[in-house]
Write a protein that holds these residues in place. Structure first.
Motif, mmCIF file in Angstrom:
data_model
loop_
_atom_site.group_PDB
_atom_site.id
_atom_site.type_symbol
_atom_site.label_atom_id
_atom_site.label_comp_id
_atom_site.label_asym_id
_atom_site.label_seq_id
_atom_site.Cartn_x
_atom_site.Cartn_y
_atom_site.Cartn_z
ATOM 1 N N VAL A 333 0.848 -1.204 0.000
ATOM 2 C CA VAL A 333 0.000 0.000 0.000
ATOM 3 C C VAL A 333 0.878 1.248 0.000
ATOM 4 C CG1 VAL A 333 -2.040 -0.978 1.123
ATOM 5 C CG2 VAL A 333 -0.175 -0.090 2.531
ATOM 6 N N SER A 346 1.594 0.864 -4.891
ATOM 7 C CA SER A 346 0.745 -0.126 -4.218
ATOM 8 C C SER A 346 0.721 -1.432 -4.998
ATOM 9 C CB SER A 346 -0.664 0.428 -4.071
ATOM 10 O OG SER A 346 -1.251 0.599 -5.348
ATOM 11 N N SER A 369 -5.676 1.128 -1.898
ATOM 12 C CA SER A 369 -4.245 1.228 -2.190
ATOM 13 C C SER A 369 -3.489 2.072 -1.162
ATOM 14 C CB SER A 369 -4.036 1.859 -3.573
ATOM 15 O OG SER A 369 -4.690 1.113 -4.568
#
Length: 380
Positions: A333, A346, A369
Motif C-alpha cells: 500500500v 501499491s 491502495s
C-alpha cells in the motif's frame, strides 16, 4: 447455493449484530429482517408465496439472535414450532413469525424441509471452519517497531524536478505499515476493503462502548495493512494512539512493545519518507538497484500481488544504514504523509510508477491502495 452461504456468513461471523447480506437476499427478505412479525405475517395472510430467501434470511436472523438453535431448525423442517410452548419474553415475541414459517413448510413440506436442511448443513460447515479460524488466532500478530533514522542530506530527482535538503533532526520510522489488527485494536473498527479472504481469522478485540469495554469479534487478516481510509481517518487513528500514550495505557504496549512513555506518533513528512526510501541519501533511487526483474523480491506490485494486499514484512526489507530493516516501503500500500497526499506504489501499480508516479492521491481520496505508516520521537 451462494445466497445460502452468504446468509450463514453473516449469521456466524458478525456476532449478535447480524447484517442480512443485501447482495444475496431479496428486498422482501430485508423487510422481514427489519420487522419479522409484521411483514412476513402480512405476506402470508395476503397469500404471497414465501421464497426460499425469505425463509432462510429470517431463520438466519433468528439463529444470530439465538432465538432458535440448529435443533430447533430440524423441528421447523418437520413442520413443528419449537417456540410454541416456551414462555420467555423472547420466545413469545417471535412465536408468530416462526408459526408462519412452519405453516409454509407444512404447505410444501418436501421443498422447504430440503431448504432448511441445507441451512443446517451449512451451519455445521461454517462452525467447523470457525473452529479452525479460532485455532489460527494463536498465531503471533505483527507488532510495530521503530528504528532511529539519523540526520543526513538528501538529493534526488522526481518528475523532472531536483530535490535536495538536509534532515537536521533524527526521527524514528516504523518498520512496517500499520496492520488491520493494530488499527482495529485502537479504533474498534476496521475500514479495510480487503478484510476477509486468504489469511482471515476471527480476532477478539476489546471495544469501548458507552464507557464500558466489551469484547467484539472481527473477521480480518490481522497482518495485512489497513487501507481504504481517508487522510482524516489516519489523523483520527494517530490522535487516539497519542491519547493512549498520554495515559500510558497498557493497550499501546500490545501494539508497540517498545513504546516509550509520552512519545507521540505522527504521519511521516513526504521528505522523511523519501529520506528512508533513499537510505538517508545514500541511494539515488528508492531501494537502490531495484529493477523490474527483482522488484518482486521487495514489493507486492502489479505483477505478483494477485490484485490484493499481503501480510506486511513478508518480502525483503530496505536496509537503512545496512542494519535497520524497513519493510513494504514500496509495494503493498501507499502511505499517507503529513502534507495530505499518498506516496509509494501499491499492489496494483506497475514498476514504472516507482520512479515516475509515486506521489498520488489527495486527502479526500479513499482507496484500498492507501494505508498508514508512522514516525515517532521524544517530546520536544
Amino acid at each position: 447455493m451462494r445466497w445460502l452461504s452468504a446468509v450463514l456468513f453473516g449469521v456466524l461471523i458478525v456476532g449478535g449484530a447480524f447484517n442480512a447480506t443485501a447482495a444475496a437476499i431479496t428486498s422482501t427478505a430485508e423487510e422481514i429482517v427489519n420487522d419479522h412479525s409484521l411483514t412476513c405475517m402480512q405476506a402470508l395472510q395476503a397469500g404471497i408465496n414465501v421464497s426460499d430467501e425469505i425463509i432462510v434470511g429470517t431463520l438466519g436472523e433468528l439463529l444470530a439472535e439465538k432465538v432458535v438453535s440448529t435443533l430447533d431448525l430440524e423441528l421447523i423442517s418437520e413442520g413443528i414450532n419449537p417456540l410454541s410452548k416456551r414462555m420467555t419474553a423472547q420466545s413469545l415475541e417471535y412465536q408468530p413469525i416462526v408459526e408462519h414459517i412452519v405453516k409454509s413448510v407444512r404447505v410444501n413440506s418436501k421443498h422447504f424441509s430440503s431448504v432448511i436442511k441445507d441451512l443446517i448443513d451449512e451451519v455445521a460447515r461454517e462452525m467447523t471452519e470457525r473452529s479452525e479460524r479460532q485455532l489460527r488466532t494463536k498465531d503471533k500478530f505483527v507488532q510495530l517497531k521503530f528504528y532511529q533514522i539519523q540526520p543526513g542530506e538528501l538529493n534526488f530527482a522526481y518528475r523532472n524536478h531536483q530535490y535536495s535538503g538536509k534532515r537536521a533532526h533524527q526521527f524514528w520510522f516504523s518498520n512496517i505499515p500499520v496492520t488491520q489488527w493494530q488499527y482495529t485494536m485502537v479504533m474498534g473498527k476496521n475500514p479495510s476493503w480487503f478484510n476477509f479472504g486468504v489469511g482471515s481469522m476471527e480476532v477478539e478485540i476489546p471495544v469501548n462502548r458507552h464507557d464500558q469495554v466489551v469484547k467484539r469479534t472481527f473477521l480480518l487478516p490481522p497482518n495485512h495493512p489497513v487501507e481504504f481510509l481517508l487522510y482524516e481517518d489516519a489523523l483520527s487513528f494517530i490522535k487516539k494512539l497519542n491519547l493512549l500514550s498520554d495515559h500510558d495505557d497498557p493497550l499501546i504496549y500490545r501494539i508497540i512493545p517498545d513504546h516509550k512513555k509520552n512519545w507521540h506518533y505522527d504521519l511521516p513528512e513526504w521528505m522523511e519518507w523519501e529520506f528512508v526510501a533513499h537510505n538517508r541519501g545514500a541511494w539515488t533511487t528508492p531501494g537502490q538497484n531495484i529493477t523490474e526483474e527483482n522488484i518482486g523480491e521487495f514489493a507486492w506490485f502489479e505483477k505478483n500481488s494477485n490484485s490484493q494486499t499481503h501480510p506486511v514484512g513478508e518480502l525483503k526489507p530496505f536496509l537503512i544504514d545496512g542494519k535497520f530493516p524497513i519493510y513494504d516501503v514500496i509495494g503493498n500500500v501507499k502511505t499517507w504523509v503529513k502534507e495530505g497526499f499518498a506516496v509509494g506504489i501499491s499492489f496494483n501499480e506497475p514498476f514504472e510508477n516507482m520512479h515516475s508516479d509515486r506521489v498520488d492521491y489527495m486527502a479526500s481520496a479513499k482507496s484500498s491502495s492507501i494505508g498508514i505508516r508512522l514516525v515517532t520521537g521524544p517530546p520536544r
